[in-house]
Motif scaffolding. Structure first.
Motif, PDB file in Angstrom:
ATOM      1  N   SER A 237       0.747  -1.303  -0.037  1.00 27.80           N
ATOM      2  CA  SER A 237      -0.072  -0.100   0.024  1.00 27.80           C
ATOM      3  C   SER A 237       0.993   1.527  -0.049  1.00 27.80           C
ATOM      4  O   SER A 237       0.482   2.375  -0.273  1.00 27.80           O
ATOM      5  CB  SER A 237      -0.873   0.023   1.285  1.00 27.80           C
TER       6      SER A 237
ATOM      7  N   GLN B   9      -4.959   4.290   3.630  1.00 32.06           N
ATOM      8  CA  GLN B   9      -6.163   3.780   3.549  1.00 32.06           C
ATOM      9  C   GLN B   9      -6.617   2.462   4.360  1.00 32.06           C
ATOM     10  O   GLN B   9      -7.639   2.535   4.364  1.00 32.06           O
ATOM     11  CB  GLN B   9      -6.401   3.627   1.789  1.00 32.06           C
TER      12      GLN B   9
ATOM     13  N   GLU C  70      -6.442   8.433   3.773  1.00 32.25           N
ATOM     14  CA  GLU C  70      -5.097   8.613   3.134  1.00 32.25           C
ATOM     15  C   GLU C  70      -4.219   8.981   4.160  1.00 32.25           C
ATOM     16  O   GLU C  70      -2.934   8.466   4.240  1.00 32.25           O
ATOM     17  CB  GLU C  70      -5.424   9.630   2.120  1.00 32.25           C
TER      18      GLU C  70
END
Length: 258
Positions: free
Chosen positions: A55, A81, A86
């Motif tokens: 990620s 996330q 974010e």
């Protein structure tokens, strides 16, 4: 290693190097998890590391305070996330036992940019250095008094006994600097039906000029966790950071939020 060294090594292994082998050496197998979304035990978090690495998660530690076997980290997670937004600001609390991390609590909140906060401050900027170690007990008692008299409502008129009338730097994105900013925010919350009510404090960790508290209560009608960090200078609270999040009714374990 000291508890702080153990926790920082574990954080690096988990969320910087994404190394399950190294992390596994630093977590107890029966690691107790209080994050509502993560099952308890070391195996689930270790198994999640490849996905976190993929990620692009990155971690910035802003503050480290410790007392006894508890270590509190004030952290920003980017590309987070997987954690719900974010950019997330978090307080992570770890308990160390026999040289390994044995238990973890946290509270995460989506970051708000400085140009969108009531104070113009970010949720993490400000003083970072731990000082006044000799005043740890005194500062802890001050914050505990503030909790009892102001946040729990025993004697709210005593607020200026605890918070500086000259300097009160606020990092909650909804609250302006100074006592006026705090008063205005609390009034606005009450008028909108989202009054903040503290009901129980589960943890107080003090280290010199910093005092951290982990509490639960209500924001409006929602069960809520309040993780607060206070900086004390000259016998008064002069700076405050926090993260606020809902306590879900269902969790991935039976350990509870606290």
């Amino acid at each position: 290693m000291t508890p702080t060294e153990t926790v920082l090594a574990a954080l690096t292994a988990l969320f910087v190097d994404f190394d399950p082998g190294a992390a596994g050496q630093l977590l107890k197998e029966d690691y107790i998890q209080h994050n509502p979304a993560v099952p308890t035990g070391a195996a689930p978090i270790l198994g999640f590391l490849p996905a976190l690495k993929e990620s692009g998660l990155s971690t910035t530690v802003h503050r480290v305070i410790s007392e006894g076997d508890l270590v509190v980290l004030h952290v920003t997670y980017e590309n987070a996330q997987a954690f719900g937004a974010e950019t997330q600001v978090a307080f992570d609390v770890f308990r160390v036992e026999d040289g390994k991390v044995a238990e973890h609590w946290d509270n995460l909140q989506a970051a708000v940019p400085a140009d969108q906060t009531a104070s113009g401050n970010t949720m993490t900027d400000g003083v970072t250095e731990v000082t006044d170690k000799e005043k740890t007990a005194e500062n802890k008692a001050l914050v505990e008094g503030f909790l009892a008299d102001v946040l729990y409502g025993a004697a709210p008129e005593k607020i200026t006994d605890y918070i500086s009338t000259e300097t009160y730097i606020q990092h909650n994105p909804m609250v302006g600097n100074g006592l006026d900013g705090l008063g205005a925010a609390l009034q606005a919350m009450a008028e909108s039906g989202n009054a903040m009510k503290y009901e129980e404090t589960h943890m107080v960790v003090a280290d010199g000029n910093f005092v951290f508290t982990a509490s639960e209560g209500k924001l409006g009608t929602q069960d809520t966790a309040f993780f607060d960090l206070f900086r004390v200078d000259g016998g008064k609270i002069v700076e405050h950071w926090d993260t606020i999040s809902e306590i879900p009714a269902e969790m991935a374990h039976e350990n509870g939020k606290f």
